[in-house]
Design an enzyme around this catalytic site. Sequence first.
Site, mmCIF file in Angstrom:
data_model
loop_
_atom_site.group_PDB
_atom_site.id
_atom_site.type_symbol
_atom_site.label_atom_id
_atom_site.label_comp_id
_atom_site.label_asym_id
_atom_site.label_seq_id
_atom_site.Cartn_x
_atom_site.Cartn_y
_atom_site.Cartn_z
ATOM 1 N N GLN A 42 0.880 -1.270 0.190
ATOM 2 C CA GLN A 42 -0.118 0.114 0.103
ATOM 3 C C GLN A 42 1.027 1.265 0.078
ATOM 4 O OE1 GLN A 42 -2.276 2.390 3.396
ATOM 5 N NE2 GLN A 42 -3.204 0.423 3.235
ATOM 6 N N ARG A 44 1.036 4.856 0.819
ATOM 7 C CA ARG A 44 0.581 5.691 1.708
ATOM 8 C C ARG A 44 1.280 6.957 1.646
ATOM 9 N NH1 ARG A 44 0.394 6.950 7.262
ATOM 10 N NH2 ARG A 44 -1.651 7.309 8.299
ATOM 11 N N ASP A 75 -6.218 6.113 0.540
ATOM 12 C CA ASP A 75 -6.918 7.401 0.499
ATOM 13 C C ASP A 75 -7.212 8.088 -0.933
ATOM 14 O OD1 ASP A 75 -8.495 9.629 1.093
ATOM 15 O OD2 ASP A 75 -6.841 10.542 2.453
ATOM 16 N N THR A 139 1.619 3.817 18.269
ATOM 17 C CA THR A 139 2.634 3.683 17.346
ATOM 18 C C THR A 139 2.897 5.225 16.772
ATOM 19 O OG1 THR A 139 3.597 3.303 15.358
ATOM 20 C CG2 THR A 139 1.138 3.437 15.569
ATOM 21 N N THR A 141 4.086 6.164 14.300
ATOM 22 C CA THR A 141 3.929 6.273 12.796
ATOM 23 C C THR A 141 2.704 6.934 12.446
ATOM 24 O OG1 THR A 141 5.135 4.071 12.601
ATOM 25 C CG2 THR A 141 3.928 4.953 10.832
ATOM 26 N N LYS A 142 1.623 6.599 13.454
ATOM 27 C CA LYS A 142 0.450 7.292 13.409
ATOM 28 C C LYS A 142 0.083 8.016 14.927
ATOM 29 C CE LYS A 142 -4.176 6.736 11.390
ATOM 30 N NZ LYS A 142 -5.028 6.088 10.200
ATOM 31 N N MET A 266 -5.964 -45.003 -1.007
ATOM 32 C CA MET A 266 -4.684 -45.471 -1.613
ATOM 33 C C MET A 266 -4.923 -45.942 -2.982
ATOM 34 S SD MET A 266 -3.247 -44.303 1.112
ATOM 35 C CE MET A 266 -1.453 -44.576 1.135
ATOM 36 N N LYS A 342 7.989 -32.206 -3.468
ATOM 37 C CA LYS A 342 8.598 -32.354 -2.437
ATOM 38 C C LYS A 342 9.671 -33.481 -2.739
ATOM 39 C CE LYS A 342 8.658 -35.322 0.948
ATOM 40 N NZ LYS A 342 9.501 -36.517 -0.044
ATOM 41 N N CYS A 420 8.114 -40.012 2.161
ATOM 42 C CA CYS A 420 6.852 -40.091 1.552
ATOM 43 C C CYS A 420 5.836 -39.908 2.404
ATOM 44 C CB CYS A 420 6.926 -41.406 1.083
ATOM 45 S SG CYS A 420 8.003 -42.218 -0.024
HETATM 46 N N1 3NM Z 1 -2.873 2.902 10.019
HETATM 47 P P1 3NM Z 1 3.638 0.938 12.158
HETATM 48 S S1 3NM Z 1 -2.071 2.309 12.477
HETATM 49 C C1 3NM Z 1 -1.055 3.550 8.603
HETATM 50 O O1 3NM Z 1 -4.742 2.015 12.905
HETATM 51 C C2 3NM Z 1 -1.628 2.992 9.968
HETATM 52 O O2 3NM Z 1 -5.701 2.567 10.820
HETATM 53 C C3 3NM Z 1 -3.272 2.679 11.195
HETATM 54 O O3 3NM Z 1 2.629 2.086 11.469
HETATM 55 C C4 3NM Z 1 -4.633 2.524 11.624
HETATM 56 O O4 3NM Z 1 3.431 -0.380 11.694
HETATM 57 C C5 3NM Z 1 -0.977 2.822 11.159
HETATM 58 O O5 3NM Z 1 4.764 1.720 12.003
HETATM 59 C C6 3NM Z 1 0.691 3.067 11.418
HETATM 60 O O6 3NM Z 1 3.082 1.001 13.835
HETATM 61 C C7 3NM Z 1 1.210 1.609 11.639
HETATM 62 MG MG MG Z 2 -6.529 7.147 5.816
#
Ligand code: 3NM
Ligand code: MG
Length: 494
Positions: A42, A44, A75, A139, A141-142, A266, A342, A420
């Site tokens: 994705q 973003r 988005d 996190t 990140t968000k 078998m 295999k 096997c």
């Molecule tokens: N969406 P990380 S949390 C992009 O809760 C995003 O919808 C979220 O980042 C949601 O993997 C998030 O670094 C960030 O913790 C996740």
């Molecule tokens: Mg969004």
Amino acid sequence: MPKPSVNYGVYLVTDSTPAILGSRDLCAVVEASLRGGVTVLQYRDKHSSRDEAVATARKLHAVARRFDVPLLINDRVDVAVEVGCEGVHIGQDDMAYTEARALLGPDKIIGVTASSTREALRACEAGADYLGLGTVFATPTKKDAKSIIGPGGVRAILADLAAAGHGAVPTVCIGGVDASNAGPVVAACRAPAKALDGVAVVSAIVAAPDPAVAARHLLAKVTVAMIPQVVRAVAETTPLTHNMTNLVVQNFAANVALCVGASPIMANYAEEAADLAKLGGALVVNMGTVTPDGLKNYVQALQAYNDAGRPVVFDPVGAGATSVRRNAVKILLDAGHFTVIKGNEGEIQTVAGASILQRGVDSTSSLSLAEKARLVASLARRLGSVILLTGATDLLSDGRRTLRVDNGHPLLAAVTGTGCTLGTTVSAMVAAHAADPLLAAVAGTVVFGLAAEMAAARSEVRGPGTFVPAFLDELYALRKAAGDGDFRWLTLAK
Ligand code: 3NM
Ligand code: MG
């Protein structure tokens, strides 16, 4: 074009901000992560201009296509439309699902974020292709994440989805997931009737020093954590495993099939195959003790299962031992498609076209682990099959994802037919979980090796003779545990 089928196992969400990406090139990071085994991507990007976003998305799309991985756009539905990628992911504050669907048409993937049962049910009722559930853990990140719901919150949503009849809608969780917690998170997010299909991460891969290594670690953890779903599917569906196998192992293989929860037949007469293929199971073609008649029957049965769209496991026993067997391998590879192949090192090298001379059906090893990994990945790509190369370390690949399994015990090599019966075990898993044959093959390999370790550790086991019944008992116990929803045994996995 039909909607692409998506493997949600390791879902990478990109982030172009300096705090996460640093000064690195996003396309290079994404390419490395795809090499490591990311299964869905994705893009973003909340900050770039539309033109910049379109340009980056085009580049990412070109990279992702090389790995046969779908690209979704977060988005910005208009960007997805312009680029022609596989779909979008929309949050609760983004464009409404119905509007996005109208712009994208019926063949694109639309995923929706949900933090509650209400949001999840509404998205499913609207027709979402998958859900992103979270935020699991807080996190960086968000920072504006609205609700931290924890694994318990995810589990509750999954239970409600299953109860409302949306159990088939794939789900991933997101927020603070990385290789160190992915296994426990997948395990903790499992409701009785619905498990996650994967995990979505940003920083665990994008901010990692080596995104390829990070993706590989995450893939390994997520795959192991998903094994119980496969074992349980076998226990619940009792799939048919139709074995066309050699006369040394018929009885042993049938017992192993029963112990893992499958229903063995078998049947070596291929006229039966068309009827049997309709029963939703899988076929094992094991060419040990091959005869001219036997080979004709294998070809006919292989084609019957191919026609029915049901999985086939090929066990090229002793492939490199004689010219007859080398030729049989060629005939079978030309005759149809195998879901899983295999074999030990010599057998897999022979399938790959090398003319090595195997001593009987014994296993010999000359390749390094890295060479074996390259061999299984390239052969998997060439044949479109999962390749399982057995040894002290087993290597498995579907051409994009390559994994190792270290379970097992030396006593397995002291008993005839264990290789096997691993093929039979894998066939049961692939029959019950045909959507991801690599995961199914890993599940079979881990369960088989784990049962051997547990059997060998039992006080009454003194050698090969006492090992066999203990091994059958442990396979049976693992299946029973999974059927009862008791997944604690997996903590035994190395
Ligand atoms: N969406 P990380 S949390 C992009 O809760 C995003 O919808 C979220 O980042 C949601 O993997 C998030 O670094 C960030 O913790 C996740
Ligand atoms: Mg969004």
